[in-house]
Scaffold this motif. Structure first.
Motif, PDB file in Angstrom:
ATOM      1  N   LEU A  99    -106.221 -18.997  86.106  1.00  0.00           N
ATOM      2  CA  LEU A  99    -106.326 -18.710  87.447  1.00  0.00           C
ATOM      3  C   LEU A  99    -106.908 -19.668  88.738  1.00  0.00           C
ATOM      4  CD1 LEU A  99    -107.718 -15.196  86.076  1.00  0.00           C
ATOM      5  CD2 LEU A  99    -105.375 -15.538  86.586  1.00  0.00           C
ATOM      6  N   GLY A 100    -105.419 -19.661  89.804  1.00  0.00           N
ATOM      7  CA  GLY A 100    -106.315 -20.736  90.564  1.00  0.00           C
ATOM      8  C   GLY A 100    -106.778 -20.183  91.841  1.00  0.00           C
ATOM      9  N   TYR A 101    -108.414 -20.260  91.499  1.00  0.00           N
ATOM     10  CA  TYR A 101    -109.190 -19.191  92.397  1.00  0.00           C
ATOM     11  C   TYR A 101    -109.093 -19.973  93.702  1.00  0.00           C
ATOM     12  CZ  TYR A 101    -112.989 -21.389  90.496  1.00  0.00           C
ATOM     13  OH  TYR A 101    -114.348 -22.181  89.877  1.00  0.00           O
ATOM     14  N   PHE A 114    -108.546 -24.874  95.189  1.00  0.00           N
ATOM     15  CA  PHE A 114    -107.861 -25.768  95.084  1.00  0.00           C
ATOM     16  C   PHE A 114    -108.115 -26.926  94.214  1.00  0.00           C
ATOM     17  CE2 PHE A 114    -108.152 -30.680  96.376  1.00  0.00           C
ATOM     18  CZ  PHE A 114    -106.885 -30.366  97.072  1.00  0.00           C
ATOM     19  N   LYS A 115    -109.479 -26.887  93.526  1.00  0.00           N
ATOM     20  CA  LYS A 115    -109.860 -27.058  91.985  1.00  0.00           C
ATOM     21  C   LYS A 115    -108.689 -27.607  90.529  1.00  0.00           C
ATOM     22  CE  LYS A 115    -113.876 -24.995  90.769  1.00  0.00           C
ATOM     23  NZ  LYS A 115    -115.227 -25.256  90.927  1.00  0.00           N
ATOM     24  N   VAL A 116    -108.451 -26.130  90.759  1.00  0.00           N
ATOM     25  CA  VAL A 116    -107.553 -25.650  89.882  1.00  0.00           C
ATOM     26  C   VAL A 116    -106.126 -26.139  90.213  1.00  0.00           C
ATOM     27  CG1 VAL A 116    -106.990 -23.873  88.357  1.00  0.00           C
ATOM     28  CG2 VAL A 116    -109.201 -23.800  89.611  1.00  0.00           C
ATOM     29  N   PHE A 117    -105.574 -26.266  91.276  1.00  0.00           N
ATOM     30  CA  PHE A 117    -103.897 -26.356  91.232  1.00  0.00           C
ATOM     31  C   PHE A 117    -104.681 -28.129  91.124  1.00  0.00           C
ATOM     32  CE2 PHE A 117    -104.349 -22.438  93.498  1.00  0.00           C
ATOM     33  CZ  PHE A 117    -102.930 -22.410  93.135  1.00  0.00           C
ATOM     34  N   ASP A 118    -105.441 -29.089  91.344  1.00  0.00           N
ATOM     35  CA  ASP A 118    -105.460 -30.291  91.293  1.00  0.00           C
ATOM     36  C   ASP A 118    -105.232 -30.104  90.322  1.00  0.00           C
ATOM     37  OD1 ASP A 118    -105.844 -33.041  92.093  1.00  0.00           O
ATOM     38  OD2 ASP A 118    -107.822 -32.279  92.077  1.00  0.00           O
ATOM     39  N   LEU A 119    -106.731 -29.962  88.453  1.00  0.00           N
ATOM     40  CA  LEU A 119    -106.476 -30.131  87.475  1.00  0.00           C
ATOM     41  C   LEU A 119    -104.841 -29.966  87.178  1.00  0.00           C
ATOM     42  CD1 LEU A 119    -107.740 -30.485  85.067  1.00  0.00           C
ATOM     43  CD2 LEU A 119    -107.994 -28.032  84.681  1.00  0.00           C
ATOM     44  N   ALA A 120    -105.044 -28.893  87.029  1.00  0.00           N
ATOM     45  CA  ALA A 120    -103.312 -28.551  86.506  1.00  0.00           C
ATOM     46  C   ALA A 120    -102.119 -29.339  87.055  1.00  0.00           C
ATOM     47  CB  ALA A 120    -102.945 -26.903  87.135  1.00  0.00           C
ATOM     48  N   TYR A 121    -102.150 -30.045  88.131  1.00  0.00           N
ATOM     49  CA  TYR A 121    -100.908 -30.484  89.459  1.00  0.00           C
ATOM     50  C   TYR A 121    -101.029 -31.769  88.228  1.00  0.00           C
ATOM     51  CZ  TYR A 121     -98.242 -27.978  92.154  1.00  0.00           C
ATOM     52  OH  TYR A 121     -97.119 -27.846  92.734  1.00  0.00           O
ATOM     53  N   VAL A 180    -100.079 -22.175  86.366  1.00  0.00           N
ATOM     54  CA  VAL A 180    -100.475 -21.814  87.690  1.00  0.00           C
ATOM     55  C   VAL A 180    -100.557 -20.064  88.155  1.00  0.00           C
ATOM     56  CG1 VAL A 180    -102.480 -22.208  89.571  1.00  0.00           C
ATOM     57  CG2 VAL A 180    -102.333 -23.926  87.635  1.00  0.00           C
ATOM     58  N   VAL A 181    -101.234 -19.553  88.257  1.00  0.00           N
ATOM     59  CA  VAL A 181    -101.127 -18.437  89.407  1.00  0.00           C
ATOM     60  C   VAL A 181    -101.876 -18.626  90.332  1.00  0.00           C
ATOM     61  CG1 VAL A 181    -100.201 -17.190  87.222  1.00  0.00           C
ATOM     62  CG2 VAL A 181    -102.442 -16.318  88.097  1.00  0.00           C
ATOM     63  N   SER A 182    -101.714 -17.850  91.580  1.00  0.00           N
ATOM     64  CA  SER A 182    -102.452 -17.916  92.284  1.00  0.00           C
ATOM     65  C   SER A 182    -103.238 -16.346  92.893  1.00  0.00           C
ATOM     66  CB  SER A 182    -101.992 -18.361  93.871  1.00  0.00           C
ATOM     67  OG  SER A 182    -102.996 -18.397  94.988  1.00  0.00           O
ATOM     68  N   PRO A 183    -104.260 -16.673  93.346  1.00  0.00           N
ATOM     69  CA  PRO A 183    -105.553 -14.647  93.426  1.00  0.00           C
ATOM     70  C   PRO A 183    -104.944 -14.474  93.936  1.00  0.00           C
ATOM     71  CG  PRO A 183    -106.997 -16.286  93.353  1.00  0.00           C
ATOM     72  CD  PRO A 183    -105.209 -17.252  93.442  1.00  0.00           C
ATOM     73  N   ASP A 184    -104.360 -14.666  95.424  1.00  0.00           N
ATOM     74  CA  ASP A 184    -103.901 -14.193  96.514  1.00  0.00           C
ATOM     75  C   ASP A 184    -102.520 -13.573  96.652  1.00  0.00           C
ATOM     76  OD1 ASP A 184    -102.727 -16.865  96.846  1.00  0.00           O
ATOM     77  OD2 ASP A 184    -102.911 -16.505  98.888  1.00  0.00           O
ATOM     78  N   SER A 185    -101.766 -13.982  95.607  1.00  0.00           N
ATOM     79  CA  SER A 185    -100.904 -13.337  95.431  1.00  0.00           C
ATOM     80  C   SER A 185    -100.308 -11.759  95.140  1.00  0.00           C
ATOM     81  CB  SER A 185     -99.835 -13.875  94.455  1.00  0.00           C
ATOM     82  OG  SER A 185     -99.322 -12.786  93.426  1.00  0.00           O
TER      83      SER A 185
END
Length: 350
Positions: A281-283, A285-292, A300-305
Motif C-alpha cells: 500500500l503505497g501510502y 513516497f518511500k513505499v514507491f521508492d522501495l518498490a522501484y 504497489v497500489v496508491s491509497p488515493d485511488s
C-alpha cells in the motif's frame, strides 16, 4: 578505538527502524573487533546532535534524508568528523510530484525543501565518505534539489540483508494483512477510506477461499488493526495477532502465508525476505521508492485511488499469476544490493 554514532529513528518500538539498527550492529560486530570501534545508537536519551565525542557519524536506514538530520552530518564534517549515509531514504514528496516523476517529467520540490535545504544537501553529499541511499526515486528527488548525480549511489534498503533463520516450507492459503496508522499523513489523506476498501477486499478474498491474518509492526497500530478486524467481521476466517514480534519471529510466521498486503514499509521487506510476495500500500513516497528499487512497482497500489478495492484485488491476481517471478526478482535485487550495503564494513571505511 574509533567512536561511531549511528543515527536512526530508534527506541520507539517501530520494528522497521529497529531492524535496520540491528542489521548495522550485526555487521559492525562481524567486520570490526571490539577494540576497533565502539558504536553508539541514537536511542532516546542520546543527544545525537552533539557529535563532539565521535570520530564518525553514520546516517542509517530509514527515511532520514531530511534537513534536521543532514545538519547534524554537516556539523560533524565541519568538526573534521567522518560522515556516511548508509541506506537512508526519502519521504514526504507530494503525490503530484511523484506522478510527474514517474511520467518522466521535471519536478519541483519547493514546497518540501527550501533553497537553503538544497544547499545543505549538496554540501553534505559533497563531503560524505560513503553516500548510499535506498532507491532510484529518492535519487531523482535529490537531483531535482541540485545534488550532483555522481555523488549519489543507490545501495538499497539495509533490510535487504535480512535472512530468515527458520522458514516454513508448506504454505497455507492465508493472506497476511499489515495495517496501522500514519495519523492521516498519507496520499489521499483519508486513512478510514483506505481501511474500508481493505476490509471489502478482504471479504472478497475470503470468498475466494483465503483466510486473513492481520498483524502489526508498531504498537501504535493496534487500534487500527482491531478496527479492520471488526469491519471484516468474520472471526471464522480472520485472526488478529496483537503481539509485536521481533523480525526473525515475524518472518517465520509470515513464511507460512501465501502472500501479504502491507501498509508499513518494512513489512514488505520482511514478507519478501520470508519468501512471500506482497501487495504494498503505497501510502507515501518511500513505499514507491522501495518498490522501484526492487523492480516490483507492479505490486504497489496508491491509497488515493478511487478504485482501491479493485486495485488491491487485481494485484493479488497479478501475484497469483507471477508468483515465482516476483520472488526471483526480489532475490536478484537482494543479490545486487547486498555487496553495496556491506561495502563500508568490508572496506572499513569508518
Amino acid at each position: 578505538m574509533k567512536k561511531v554514532l549511528y543515527i536512526g529513528w530508534i527506541g520507539f518500538g517501530n520494528l522497521g527502524d529497529e531492524l535496520l539498527w540491528h542489521v548495522f550492529k550485526e555487521l559492525s560486530e562481524q567486520y570490526y573487533s571490539e577494540d576497533e570501534i565502539e558504536v553508539t545508537p541514537s536511542f532516546p536519551g542520546v543527544d545525537f546532535k552533539n557529535v563532539e565525542p565521535y570520530d564518525t557519524v553514520v546516517l542509517g536506514g530509514g527515511s532520514l534524508l531530511l534537513p534536521g538530520y543532514l545538519q547534524v552530518l554537516q556539523k560533524a564534517a565541519d568538526l573534521g568528523k567522518d560522515i556516511l549515509i548508509w541506506g537512508s531514504g526519502m519521504d514526504w514528496v507530494e503525490k503530484e510530484q511523484l506522478d510527474k516523476m514517474l511520467a518522466g517529467e521535471n519536478i519541483s520540490l519547493g514546497k518540501l525543501f527550501t533553497e537553503k535545504d538544497g544547499e545543505l544537501m549538496k554540501d553534505v553529499f559533497n563531503r560524505v565518505s560513503f553516500a548510499g541511499i535506498r532507491g532510484p526515486l529518492a535519487k531523482k528527488a535529490l537531483e531535482a534539489i541540485g545534488v550532483d548525480s555522481e555523488k549519489i549511489r543507490i545501495i538499497g534498503d539495509p533490510g535487504l540483508l535480512l535472512n530468515s533463520n527458520s522458514m516454513v516450507d508448506k504454505k497455507e492459503k492465508i493472506i497476511g494483512v499489515n495495517w496501522g496508522t500514519t495519523y492521516n499523513r498519507l496520499y489521499g489523506g483519508n486513512e478510514l477510506a483506505v481501511e474500508d476498501a481493505l476490509a471489502s477486499a478482504c471479504k472478497k478474498l475470503i470468498q475466494q477461499g483465503y483466510k486473513i491474518a492481520i498483524y502489526l509492526v508498531w504498537g501504535s497500530d493496534k487500534a487500527s488493526c482491531q478496527r479492520l478486524f471488526d469491519k471484516i467481521n468474520d472471526p471464522e476466517h480472520v485472526v488478529f495477532d496483537e503481539k509485536l514480534y521481533k523480525e526473525q519471529e515475524l518472518m517465520t510466521i509470515l513464511s507460512r502465508y501465501t502472500m501479504t498486503i502491507n501498509f508499513k514499509l518494512h513489512a514488505n521487506i520482511l514478507s519478501l525476505a520470508a519468501g512471500v510476495p506482497c501487495v504494498a500500500l503505497g501510502y507515501r513516497f518511500k513505499v514507491f521508492d522501495l518498490a522501484y528499487s526492487l523492480g516490483l512497482e507492479e505490486c504497489v497500489v496508491s491509497p488515493d485511488s478511487l478504485t482501491l478495492e479493485k486495485d488491491v484485488l487485481s494485484r493479488i491476481a497479478y501475484i497469483e499469476t507471477n508468483y515465482d517471478d516476483i520472488l526471483s526478482q526480489y532475490k536478484e535485487n537482494e543479490n545486487l544490493y547486498k555487496p553495496y550495503l556491506i561495502e563500508p564494513f568490508q572496506k572499513k571505511i569508518f
